[in-house]
Design an enzyme around this catalytic site. Structure first.
Site, mmCIF file in Angstrom:
data_model
loop_
_atom_site.group_PDB
_atom_site.id
_atom_site.type_symbol
_atom_site.label_atom_id
_atom_site.label_comp_id
_atom_site.label_asym_id
_atom_site.label_seq_id
_atom_site.Cartn_x
_atom_site.Cartn_y
_atom_site.Cartn_z
ATOM 1 C CG HIS A 2 28.940 -39.143 31.956
ATOM 2 N ND1 HIS A 2 29.945 -39.500 31.124
ATOM 3 C CD2 HIS A 2 28.864 -37.793 31.871
ATOM 4 C CE1 HIS A 2 30.054 -38.567 30.132
ATOM 5 N NE2 HIS A 2 29.631 -37.414 30.454
ATOM 6 C CG MET A 3 21.569 -39.411 34.333
ATOM 7 S SD MET A 3 20.304 -40.686 35.174
ATOM 8 C CE MET A 3 19.933 -41.746 33.726
ATOM 9 C CG HIS A 4 25.854 -34.531 33.059
ATOM 10 N ND1 HIS A 4 26.596 -33.689 33.469
ATOM 11 C CD2 HIS A 4 26.141 -35.121 31.933
ATOM 12 C CE1 HIS A 4 27.666 -33.825 32.508
ATOM 13 N NE2 HIS A 4 27.377 -34.690 31.601
ATOM 14 C CD GLU B 271 34.051 -31.920 27.929
ATOM 15 O OE1 GLU B 271 34.028 -32.141 29.451
ATOM 16 O OE2 GLU B 271 34.098 -30.805 27.795
ATOM 17 N NE ARG C 140 28.691 -33.375 46.700
ATOM 18 C CZ ARG C 140 27.258 -33.243 46.793
ATOM 19 N NH1 ARG C 140 26.549 -32.644 45.961
ATOM 20 N NH2 ARG C 140 26.773 -34.067 47.839
ATOM 21 C CG ASP C 141 30.866 -32.346 36.530
ATOM 22 O OD1 ASP C 141 30.447 -32.945 35.403
ATOM 23 O OD2 ASP C 141 31.624 -31.376 36.265
ATOM 24 C CB ILE C 142 35.988 -32.209 38.503
ATOM 25 C CG1 ILE C 142 37.019 -31.536 39.252
ATOM 26 C CG2 ILE C 142 36.158 -31.517 37.162
ATOM 27 C CD1 ILE C 142 38.438 -32.414 39.123
HETATM 28 P P1 5GP Z 1 30.163 -34.868 28.871
HETATM 29 O O1 5GP Z 1 30.496 -33.494 28.359
HETATM 30 O O2 5GP Z 1 31.304 -35.811 28.641
HETATM 31 O O3 5GP Z 1 28.775 -35.184 29.122
HETATM 32 O O4 5GP Z 1 30.737 -34.701 30.857
HETATM 33 C C1 5GP Z 1 31.690 -34.645 31.541
HETATM 34 C C2 5GP Z 1 31.661 -34.218 32.584
HETATM 35 O O5 5GP Z 1 32.726 -34.724 33.459
HETATM 36 C C3 5GP Z 1 31.958 -32.541 32.574
HETATM 37 O O6 5GP Z 1 30.803 -31.946 33.387
HETATM 38 C C4 5GP Z 1 33.254 -32.642 33.403
HETATM 39 O O7 5GP Z 1 33.188 -31.487 34.368
HETATM 40 C C5 5GP Z 1 33.232 -33.764 34.343
HETATM 41 N N1 5GP Z 1 34.536 -34.279 34.779
HETATM 42 C C6 5GP Z 1 35.766 -34.479 33.820
HETATM 43 N N2 5GP Z 1 36.678 -34.903 34.550
HETATM 44 C C7 5GP Z 1 36.289 -35.005 35.822
HETATM 45 C C8 5GP Z 1 37.118 -35.450 36.838
HETATM 46 O O8 5GP Z 1 38.267 -35.765 37.106
HETATM 47 N N3 5GP Z 1 36.461 -35.626 38.064
HETATM 48 C C9 5GP Z 1 35.048 -35.343 38.151
HETATM 49 N N4 5GP Z 1 34.411 -35.303 39.502
HETATM 50 N N5 5GP Z 1 34.381 -34.949 37.130
HETATM 51 C C10 5GP Z 1 35.002 -34.725 35.983
#
Ligand code: 5GP
Length: 118
Positions: A101-103, A96, A30-32
């Site tokens: 990663h696939m949301h 980021e 799960r996303d944090i």
């Molecule tokens: P991006 O913007 O790179 O596509 O998405 C990165 C995602 O990783 C974000 O939605 C953010 O909330 C999530 N995320 C960042 N650090 C962590 C973490 O330590 N644990 C979890 N579970 N999600 C994280």
């Protein structure tokens, strides 16, 4: 050079995450900071930094990510109403974490995917 991210630490269980699925190819957790009632990240267990770094040898893993996304969506009870899968790549997308990663997001109507900026 291999630059590991926080996601490598989640795969290795060096830091905590709410893991919903794991096998020899992928890990899902799960996303944090969830942006929808269901917001799960599905990642390959090997480090691939961005979609630009994908090679033919990754075909099986990347295909598996979609199969697992569909399985998790069903488990979460959002398959019938629908959901969105998103993979960001580099600066303009807002990526980021540089480990593909696939949301998987869903659980309520998500609205238009993109709004055109003037
Ligand atoms: P991006 O913007 O790179 O596509 O998405 C990165 C995602 O990783 C974000 O939605 C953010 O909330 C999530 N995320 C960042 N650090 C962590 C973490 O330590 N644990 C979890 N579970 N999600 C994280």
């Amino acid at each position: 050079m291999t630059i590991e991210t926080i996601f490598s630490k989640i795969i290795k269980c060096e830091i905590n995450a709410d893991i919903v699925y794991r096998d020899h190819l992928v890990t899902a957790f799960r996303d944090i900071e969830p942006k929808a009632p269901v917001h799960i990240l599905i990642i390959p267990n090997i480090l691939i930094k961005t979609i630009n770094d994908v090679k033919p040898k990754h075909k099986k893993t990347l295909g598996h990510m979609i199969i697992i996304a569909a399985k998790i969506a069903k488990q979460e009870g959002i398959a019938n109403n629908g959901y969105r899968l998103i993979i960001n790549c580099n600066k303009h997308s807002g990526q980021e974490i540089f480990h593909i990663h696939m949301h998987l997001v869903g659980g309520h109507p998500l609205g238009p995917m993109l709004i055109r900026k003037k």
